[in-house]
Scaffold this active site. Structure first.
Site, mmCIF file in Angstrom:
data_model
loop_
_atom_site.group_PDB
_atom_site.id
_atom_site.type_symbol
_atom_site.label_atom_id
_atom_site.label_comp_id
_atom_site.label_asym_id
_atom_site.label_seq_id
_atom_site.Cartn_x
_atom_site.Cartn_y
_atom_site.Cartn_z
ATOM 1 N N GLU A 99 43.353 12.203 41.639
ATOM 2 C CA GLU A 99 42.347 11.221 41.229
ATOM 3 C C GLU A 99 41.379 10.907 42.355
ATOM 4 O OE1 GLU A 99 46.149 8.918 42.349
ATOM 5 O OE2 GLU A 99 45.600 10.796 41.372
ATOM 6 N N ASP A 115 43.338 12.223 31.952
ATOM 7 C CA ASP A 115 42.285 13.214 32.171
ATOM 8 C C ASP A 115 40.932 12.671 31.713
ATOM 9 O OD1 ASP A 115 44.120 14.971 33.178
ATOM 10 O OD2 ASP A 115 44.240 16.222 31.377
ATOM 11 N N ASN A 163 48.209 6.860 33.455
ATOM 12 C CA ASN A 163 48.998 7.976 32.924
ATOM 13 C C ASN A 163 50.280 7.487 32.258
ATOM 14 O OD1 ASN A 163 47.390 10.218 33.541
ATOM 15 N ND2 ASN A 163 48.114 10.292 35.647
ATOM 16 N N ASP A 217 38.660 7.040 45.378
ATOM 17 C CA ASP A 217 40.006 7.189 44.821
ATOM 18 C C ASP A 217 40.207 6.180 43.694
ATOM 19 O OD1 ASP A 217 42.764 8.522 45.365
ATOM 20 O OD2 ASP A 217 43.222 6.394 45.090
ATOM 21 N N HIS A 229 48.939 11.551 29.830
ATOM 22 C CA HIS A 229 48.119 12.342 30.743
ATOM 23 C C HIS A 229 46.792 12.776 30.131
ATOM 24 C CE1 HIS A 229 50.892 12.717 34.135
ATOM 25 N NE2 HIS A 229 51.868 12.728 33.238
#
Length: 255
Positions: free
Chosen positions: A166, A140, A131, A123, A136
């Site tokens: 994530e 990504d 973000n 994680d 965003h």
């Protein structure tokens, strides 16, 4: 050059065309053979040549066309299968494909002596901050970087998938506790040293890794729950850490 006889290979097209044409020739000769006794030698020769070459002229292009189309359909089916099982952003397996594959492996465990393996859950730490700070699109990009880092250190039989958001999963067939810890630590280190420059300057990424190691039959849900508990432990201990434990026969993490 070795021919590929899979449904997607030209070997099967060539073999099917040859076999089908041969069958047509044999069938034509067999049917016409009943007329051979009443023919003179010249007529019989012409009949045999016709029975051989006419099926070749007609069957070869037709069989090549149809078997070629079947090959194209097989390729398209494989591509659709890959698309359906792949996370479009990170190009690793999606959650459904990953869990299905791991679950199938676990169900086969009881058929093999000394079968074992490990599930890692990875994680990204403080991902919301990435973000919020960079947007965003850069988030990504961070996920793609993490996925690439994970894939870069895995063995051939290892499986990696994006579980959502994530969070990633890695399944290590036949891994013991020591091996799982080594792989998990390599993942943590590789992500931590990966190049990520969302605003022109380096922004370090980190992940926490929780893992559960098994050496007996158990459901995927139990293995996932155990690995998730270890992930929570790694997060509680300060993030950017690895926590691995073995699952005992009762599905409980061993101390």
């Amino acid at each position: 050059m070795k021919l590929d006889f899979s449904p997607e290979g030209w070997g099967r097209v060539i073999l099917s065309t040859f076999a089908g044409t041969t069958l047509c020739v044999v069938a034509a000769l067999y049917v016409d053979s009943f007329n051979f006794p009443g023919m003179d030698e010249a007529a019989r020769t012409r009949a045999i040549l016709t029975d051989v070459f006419l099926p070749i002229v007609l069957a070869v292009p037709l069989l090549l066309f149809f078997t070629g189309k079947l090959r194209e359909l097989a390729i398209a089916h494989r591509q659709l299968t890959v698309i359906a099982s792949t996370d479009s952003l990170t190009q690793v397996m999606n959650r459904a494909a990953f869990s299905t594959l791991v679950d199938a492996y676990l169900k086969e465990v009881h058929q093999h002596e000394n079968a074992r393996g490990a599930l890692l859950i990875i994680d990204a730490d403080n991902f919301k901050a990435v973000n919020d700070r960079y947007g965003h699109d850069r988030g990504d990009e961070a996920l793609v970087t993490i996925a690439h880092s994970i894939k870069s250190i895995l063995r051939g039989p290892d499986i990696v998938g994006r579980l959502g958001g994530e969070e990633f999963g890695v399944f290590l067939p036949d891994a013991n506790t020591d091996q799982a810890e080594i792989v998990a630590e390599r993942i943590r280190h590789t992500v931590n040293t990966a190049k990520f420059t969302p605003a022109g300057s380096a922004h370090p990424l980190s992940v926490s890794v929780g893992g559960a190691v098994f050496d007996h039959e158990l459901p995927f849900a139990d293995l996932f729950r155990a690995a998730d508990q270890q992930l929570y432990s790694a997060k509680q201990r300060g993030r950017n850490r690895v926590a691995i434990s073995r699952v005992d026969d009762d599905g409980i993490l061993a101390a």
